[in-house]
Design an enzyme around this catalytic site. Sequence first.
Site, PDB file in Angstrom:
ATOM      1  N   LYS A 127      35.492  66.501  45.813  1.00 12.44           N
ATOM      2  CA  LYS A 127      36.197  65.562  44.940  1.00 12.44           C
ATOM      3  C   LYS A 127      36.934  66.349  43.873  1.00 12.44           C
ATOM      4  CE  LYS A 127      36.584  61.061  44.403  1.00 12.44           C
ATOM      5  NZ  LYS A 127      36.452  59.991  45.413  1.00 12.44           N
ATOM      6  N   ASP A 167      42.361  58.460  44.791  1.00 11.90           N
ATOM      7  CA  ASP A 167      41.219  57.753  44.185  1.00 11.90           C
ATOM      8  C   ASP A 167      41.840  57.026  42.988  1.00 11.90           C
ATOM      9  OD1 ASP A 167      38.064  57.650  44.345  1.00 11.90           O
ATOM     10  OD2 ASP A 167      38.501  57.844  42.225  1.00 11.90           O
TER      11      ASP A 167
HETATM   12  P1  NDP Z   1      43.088  52.195  41.491  1.00  9.98           P
HETATM   13  O1  NDP Z   1      43.551  53.206  40.509  1.00  9.98           O
HETATM   14  O2  NDP Z   1      44.035  51.681  42.500  1.00  9.98           O
HETATM   15  O3  NDP Z   1      42.466  50.933  40.726  1.00  9.98           O
HETATM   16  C1  NDP Z   1      41.426  51.090  39.827  1.00  9.98           C
HETATM   17  C2  NDP Z   1      41.064  49.727  39.270  1.00  9.98           C
HETATM   18  O4  NDP Z   1      39.845  49.828  38.555  1.00  9.98           O
HETATM   19  C3  NDP Z   1      42.088  49.198  38.273  1.00  9.98           C
HETATM   20  O5  NDP Z   1      42.121  47.797  38.317  1.00  9.98           O
HETATM   21  C4  NDP Z   1      41.527  49.716  36.954  1.00  9.98           C
HETATM   22  O6  NDP Z   1      41.934  48.962  35.822  1.00  9.98           O
HETATM   23  C5  NDP Z   1      40.049  49.536  37.173  1.00  9.98           C
HETATM   24  N1  NDP Z   1      39.340  50.512  36.346  1.00  9.98           N
HETATM   25  C6  NDP Z   1      39.427  51.860  36.388  1.00  9.98           C
HETATM   26  N2  NDP Z   1      38.675  52.433  35.445  1.00  9.98           N
HETATM   27  C7  NDP Z   1      38.115  51.400  34.769  1.00  9.98           C
HETATM   28  C8  NDP Z   1      37.231  51.350  33.685  1.00  9.98           C
HETATM   29  N3  NDP Z   1      36.775  52.470  33.090  1.00  9.98           N
HETATM   30  N4  NDP Z   1      36.822  50.122  33.286  1.00  9.98           N
HETATM   31  C9  NDP Z   1      37.275  48.988  33.877  1.00  9.98           C
HETATM   32  N5  NDP Z   1      38.145  48.990  34.915  1.00  9.98           N
HETATM   33  C10 NDP Z   1      38.538  50.177  35.353  1.00  9.98           C
HETATM   34  O7  NDP Z   1      41.808  52.848  42.192  1.00  9.98           O
HETATM   35  P2  NDP Z   1      41.099  52.458  43.584  1.00  9.98           P
HETATM   36  O8  NDP Z   1      41.229  51.005  43.844  1.00  9.98           O
HETATM   37  O9  NDP Z   1      41.553  53.423  44.586  1.00  9.98           O
HETATM   38  O10 NDP Z   1      39.585  52.817  43.248  1.00  9.98           O
HETATM   39  C11 NDP Z   1      38.650  51.849  42.762  1.00  9.98           C
HETATM   40  C12 NDP Z   1      37.235  52.350  43.039  1.00  9.98           C
HETATM   41  O11 NDP Z   1      37.054  52.501  44.460  1.00  9.98           O
HETATM   42  C13 NDP Z   1      36.878  53.711  42.445  1.00  9.98           C
HETATM   43  O12 NDP Z   1      35.512  53.704  42.089  1.00  9.98           O
HETATM   44  C14 NDP Z   1      37.095  54.672  43.598  1.00  9.98           C
HETATM   45  O13 NDP Z   1      36.328  55.845  43.446  1.00  9.98           O
HETATM   46  C15 NDP Z   1      36.589  53.817  44.749  1.00  9.98           C
HETATM   47  N6  NDP Z   1      37.050  54.191  46.081  1.00  9.98           N
HETATM   48  C16 NDP Z   1      38.367  54.313  46.370  1.00  9.98           C
HETATM   49  C17 NDP Z   1      38.773  54.639  47.655  1.00  9.98           C
HETATM   50  C18 NDP Z   1      40.220  54.712  48.033  1.00  9.98           C
HETATM   51  O14 NDP Z   1      40.489  54.948  49.216  1.00  9.98           O
HETATM   52  N7  NDP Z   1      41.151  54.499  47.143  1.00  9.98           N
HETATM   53  C19 NDP Z   1      37.798  54.930  48.700  1.00  9.98           C
HETATM   54  C20 NDP Z   1      36.426  54.690  48.318  1.00  9.98           C
HETATM   55  C21 NDP Z   1      36.086  54.362  47.047  1.00  9.98           C
HETATM   56  P3  NDP Z   1      42.927  49.639  34.732  1.00  9.98           P
HETATM   57  O15 NDP Z   1      44.295  49.545  35.343  1.00  9.98           O
HETATM   58  O16 NDP Z   1      42.764  48.817  33.502  1.00  9.98           O
HETATM   59  O17 NDP Z   1      42.477  51.055  34.531  1.00  9.98           O
HETATM   60  O1  2IT Z   2      35.843  57.791  47.280  1.00  7.89           O
HETATM   61  C1  2IT Z   2      36.467  57.938  48.358  1.00  7.89           C
HETATM   62  O2  2IT Z   2      35.891  57.916  49.440  1.00  7.89           O
HETATM   63  C2  2IT Z   2      37.926  58.131  48.284  1.00  7.89           C
HETATM   64  N1  2IT Z   2      38.491  58.099  47.198  1.00  7.89           N
HETATM   65  C3  2IT Z   2      38.704  58.404  49.548  1.00  7.89           C
HETATM   66  C4  2IT Z   2      38.623  59.849  49.929  1.00  7.89           C
HETATM   67  C5  2IT Z   2      39.499  60.276  51.079  1.00  7.89           C
HETATM   68  O3  2IT Z   2      39.473  61.480  51.370  1.00  7.89           O
HETATM   69  O4  2IT Z   2      40.191  59.463  51.700  1.00  7.89           O
END
Ligand code: NDP
Ligand code: 2IT
Length: 446
Positions: A127, A167
């Site tokens: 990561k 992420d």
């Molecule tokens: P994005 O940046 O697209 O969206 C993040 C969302 O979470 C936004 O709505 C943001 O709101 C909110 N957020 C972030 N930080 C905070 C905080 N401290 N408090 C409250 N709200 C918060 O990210 P993703 O959708 O890609 O990721 C969301 C989660 O999913 C993370 O935990 C990530 O690690 C996990 N994840 C993502 C994957 C992927 O493929 N993208 C895969 C597996 C897991 P704001 O705009 O106000 O910051």
């Molecule tokens: O938390 C996760 O699994 C991710 N942000 C996706 C990682 C990836 O390599 O697609």
Amino acid sequence: MNNAYLNRVFEKVKQRDPNEKEFIQAVQEVLESIEPVIEQRPDFEKAGIVERMVEPERIITFRVSWVDDQGNVQVNRGFRVQFNSAIGPYKGGLRLHPSVTLSVIKFLGFEQCFKNALTGLPIGGGKGGSDFDPKGKSNNEIMRFCQSFMIELQRHIGQFTDVPAGDIGVGAREIGFMYGQYKRLQNEFTGILTGKGLSYGGSLARTEATGYGLCYFVDEMLKHKGESFNGKTVVVSGSGNVAIYATEKATQLGAKVVTLSDSNGYIYDPNGINLEVAKDIKEVKRGRIKEYVERVPGSVYTEGRGVWSVKCDIALPCATQNELNEDDAKSLIANGCKYVAEGANMPSTPEAADLFKSMGVFFGPGKAANAGGVATSALEMCQNSMRLAWTFEEVDAKLKGIMQNIFKSAIEAASEYGSADDLVLGANAAGMQRIAEAMLCHGVAY
Ligand code: NDP
Ligand code: 2IT
């Protein structure tokens, strides 16, 4: 923790890095749940498997300096934690958020190892990211930051070494800027990042994969209890990539999603989220979720973190770590919520997760439930290696099969170790065993 070996390892982790609270939390959750595995496998202790698994193979931190639109020099801190490469090249996302510290990246890297092993695909865990805050930055500032970040990162990654992805704060735009910079520096066109644009080697369905995969996993949880998504009310937190595509798939499967949120507040739409509006606000205009209520009559915006007070059958936390605490868990349970599955990484605090377990809420931990994103990243790597591109339907069908298999591995491991339906134990045990078997084959050193 009763097992002396696990206790010793955990004490050492705390002693080495006492200030890394997120990392310690993630390690504790895993070590507490794998006691029955360790008791059955004395060879793991003999080979020092657990103490090796909690120590990253390599940690890289670096300076990222860039020039903002006013001509000022800005300095951020960049990280890449290459956690475990026993079963494949390091794989995992890059997070851009002001809350990023080494502890956050280490917790995410540690979780990623188990998650990636659970997919059954050949990917190790890693990561990275930076404390850079993308909010309010211009497109040019984002580009200059991403280019500067890649100037250092490029020497540590490679298609057979380490393949980063998105992420929080990193989507297709940022991956594009980073990929362009890598190509300039290395004079090489290979699949060194996933989540790429479709015009230069990205995979169809990667954008949707984490949210869709989460719903395929929940569908298995529901089937296991003789139920389905049909007619269920779902509360989703976050409004980013994972939240949007979880909402889309849950709706397609017959549920009604009634909330989305961001770090300022949440929206409630009793008629079910209008995704066309939500996508326009978040993906096109890069706006805030409160704008939704100006466009959708009957919806309400509430400032602050109250999303878990909304009544639902299924809760899908899709924002960030520790966003769902014990009080939130109590209010979900009081309102009749029966299923919780984590789209985000470690969104439930340990107290909340314990409460779900003791109160009979069926709980799907992130490292199983959100593995669809990284699994589809591995499918992107596969297509890049073959110089081929599969159709959306092919990728989506593979994703669904992978999520079904993850559920099966986790639920079977839970039963095997005498804790039926404990998907935390099941996911940790199944993931750990796969990594441990490979580490045993490789001998000591990493
Ligand atoms: P994005 O940046 O697209 O969206 C993040 C969302 O979470 C936004 O709505 C943001 O709101 C909110 N957020 C972030 N930080 C905070 C905080 N401290 N408090 C409250 N709200 C918060 O990210 P993703 O959708 O890609 O990721 C969301 C989660 O999913 C993370 O935990 C990530 O690690 C996990 N994840 C993502 C994957 C992927 O493929 N993208 C895969 C597996 C897991 P704001 O705009 O106000 O910051
Ligand atoms: O938390 C996760 O699994 C991710 N942000 C996706 C990682 C990836 O390599 O697609």
